[in-house]
Design an enzyme around this catalytic site. Sequence first.
Site, mmCIF file in Angstrom:
data_model
loop_
_atom_site.group_PDB
_atom_site.id
_atom_site.type_symbol
_atom_site.label_atom_id
_atom_site.label_comp_id
_atom_site.label_asym_id
_atom_site.label_seq_id
_atom_site.Cartn_x
_atom_site.Cartn_y
_atom_site.Cartn_z
ATOM 1 N N HIS B 134 0.881 -1.180 0.000
ATOM 2 C CA HIS B 134 0.000 0.000 0.000
ATOM 3 C C HIS B 134 0.916 1.226 0.000
ATOM 4 O O HIS B 134 2.042 1.167 0.500
ATOM 5 C CB HIS B 134 -0.833 -0.055 1.277
ATOM 6 C CG HIS B 134 -1.920 0.958 1.377
ATOM 7 N ND1 HIS B 134 -1.678 2.263 1.739
ATOM 8 C CD2 HIS B 134 -3.260 0.866 1.184
ATOM 9 C CE1 HIS B 134 -2.831 2.923 1.767
ATOM 10 N NE2 HIS B 134 -3.809 2.099 1.425
ATOM 11 N N ASP B 211 3.062 -5.036 8.141
ATOM 12 C CA ASP B 211 1.839 -4.252 7.953
ATOM 13 C C ASP B 211 0.670 -5.243 8.001
ATOM 14 O O ASP B 211 0.430 -5.968 7.044
ATOM 15 C CB ASP B 211 1.919 -3.529 6.606
ATOM 16 C CG ASP B 211 0.592 -2.886 6.205
ATOM 17 O OD1 ASP B 211 -0.412 -3.051 6.938
ATOM 18 O OD2 ASP B 211 0.559 -2.239 5.147
ATOM 19 N N GLN B 214 -4.479 -5.580 6.747
ATOM 20 C CA GLN B 214 -5.461 -6.414 6.048
ATOM 21 C C GLN B 214 -5.409 -7.873 6.498
ATOM 22 O O GLN B 214 -5.967 -8.739 5.828
ATOM 23 C CB GLN B 214 -5.251 -6.332 4.537
ATOM 24 C CG GLN B 214 -5.391 -4.939 3.960
ATOM 25 C CD GLN B 214 -6.827 -4.444 3.962
ATOM 26 O OE1 GLN B 214 -7.773 -5.221 4.157
ATOM 27 N NE2 GLN B 214 -7.019 -3.145 3.766
ATOM 28 N N LYS B 237 -10.463 -1.367 10.655
ATOM 29 C CA LYS B 237 -10.596 -2.509 9.743
ATOM 30 C C LYS B 237 -10.887 -3.792 10.515
ATOM 31 O O LYS B 237 -11.070 -4.847 9.929
ATOM 32 C CB LYS B 237 -9.335 -2.656 8.905
ATOM 33 C CG LYS B 237 -9.119 -1.497 7.927
ATOM 34 C CD LYS B 237 -7.983 -1.775 6.970
ATOM 35 C CE LYS B 237 -7.402 -0.534 6.345
ATOM 36 N NZ LYS B 237 -8.226 0.058 5.292
ATOM 37 N N CYS B 375 -4.809 2.673 -3.651
ATOM 38 C CA CYS B 375 -3.545 3.135 -3.046
ATOM 39 C C CYS B 375 -2.424 2.124 -3.262
ATOM 40 O O CYS B 375 -1.545 1.969 -2.414
ATOM 41 C CB CYS B 375 -3.696 3.448 -1.563
ATOM 42 S SG CYS B 375 -4.832 4.781 -1.229
#
Lengths: 143, 417
Positions: B134, B211, B214, B237, B375
Amino acid sequence: MSNLNELYQQVILDHNKNPKNYGQLPPPCCSAEGKNPLCGDHIDVYLTIEDGIIKDLKFEGDGCAISKASASIMTTVLKGKPVAAANEYLEMFQDLVTSDQPNEEHKGKLGKMAIFRGVHEFPTRIKCATLAWHTVKDAVAAG
Amino acid sequence: MMNQPLLQKKDNLTSIQSARLSFPALDQSVNDHPLVYFDNAATTHKPLSVLKSIDQFYSSYNSNVHRGVHSLSEKATEQYENARKSIQGFINAESAQEIIFVKGTTDAINLIAQSYGRSNIQAGDEILITEMEHHSNIVPWQILAEQNGCKLNIIPFNEKGELILENLDQLLSSKTKLVSVVHASNSLGTVNPIETIIRKAHLKGIPVLIDAAQSIQHGKIDVQKLDCDFLAFSGHKIYGPTGIGVLYGKKTLLEEMPPYQGGGDMINYVSFEKTTYNELPYKFEAGTPNIAGGIGLGAAIEFFQSYDINSIIAKEQALLKYGQKKLLEVPGLQLIGTAENKTAVFSFVLKDIHPHDIGTILNQYGIAVRTGHHCTQPVMAHYKIPATVRASLVFYNTEREIDFLVEKLHAVNEVFK
């Protein structure tokens, strides 16, 4: 679904499929690149100006049906018009797609562009419809 | 061991199905159709328990944390710190001091770049990321590179959207000072083998930032088992509020790092001659924090943990399998990102119809999808496309909703026939 039919009128779909004046113009000409950072769309416009008249006008780029059709119809409207008309048309077009009660007189002057009134119901798509117009303004300003 | 939630686990299929009822916003019509919310990778909806926890904070014990001697401030501090402890248990961090509240994943990565990066990475050094990051795991490093002359190296991916790790040993060079990789891609859904990447990086003494924006909401993350050095995720999220997220870091690393921002709460003693900094985690939490957000995130973690994680994984993987099969019934549809191991993210293009037109038409039927580059412009460049349509599902979505999406994609084809 009437809003949707209003947005995706046959004329718009046709111009999306077979855009008019698609391509580049050889130098010397004015050109500018327009971008919609939100969606990554971009358009290049090319103008040949002689004696203050837009003699020729072309565009190319990646975009949705609305932005492509708007650019295509725009080229047919602006070709042969004085350069000063470009800004005037942009303002009228902006009014057409954003105003709750657009100026009826402008609607008449905009001719074929008036079919984009349906965009008014889709606020997130207004930038798609006006991208080509803003890019022409930038190209003229860049000389 | 992970802290067990107080609530008994609701681990059968019925409870997973009825989870949907906990989300007030899912029960609405959009353009005269029942909402089909397929934009969960952008943000998930919030269960009632999260909304209530925020409402309770503001309507009863609203107060600042860590500084009042009065009862409201004591309660606010207690609830805020309890949320930190819930998160510690949730990701199995060794200490609550390793849980830094931030605005979100982007904020966490910027913190690492500007604090860890500026003090440990020099001109000529390298940071290794992947081609599917991202923008939030690209741009902070580019800003650092402009500041100190370091360089970015990229792990590429193949046509299925899976990382190509054959050359990982070469990419992890003597100059590599940090690896920062996405666990699950937001635009492709690919779940990356971070265990392998962490192990190989550690063999060369290189720290790794994960990261998890997600992935945190789709599985079980144990930071001690993973042995990652840093991990970042966003609250919104994983069914929590926006504006709050978490940076996990190993205590030894965090202690050596300089503060990211200066201000109140992050100091021990201030004079004009010399200021000493507060202990962890407060050293990195300057100013009044997002108290309601922290408390809301705590409630979200509790909600999430009230379900058996294996049931959530099973439901989401079933949706993935079903969707992959059904979507390919739409003439001209091409899935972008077909990794073996992926989340229930369907990125796709449909003939030469622009994703924005598809998104607008689907919205007229109440279907919320994301369209654009998500993104991840390098991912779009890889596939030579400007944009995709992305339907991202979580466990509250249903196969019926997928059927409706497929039906309306046929309608899109009709409009552009």
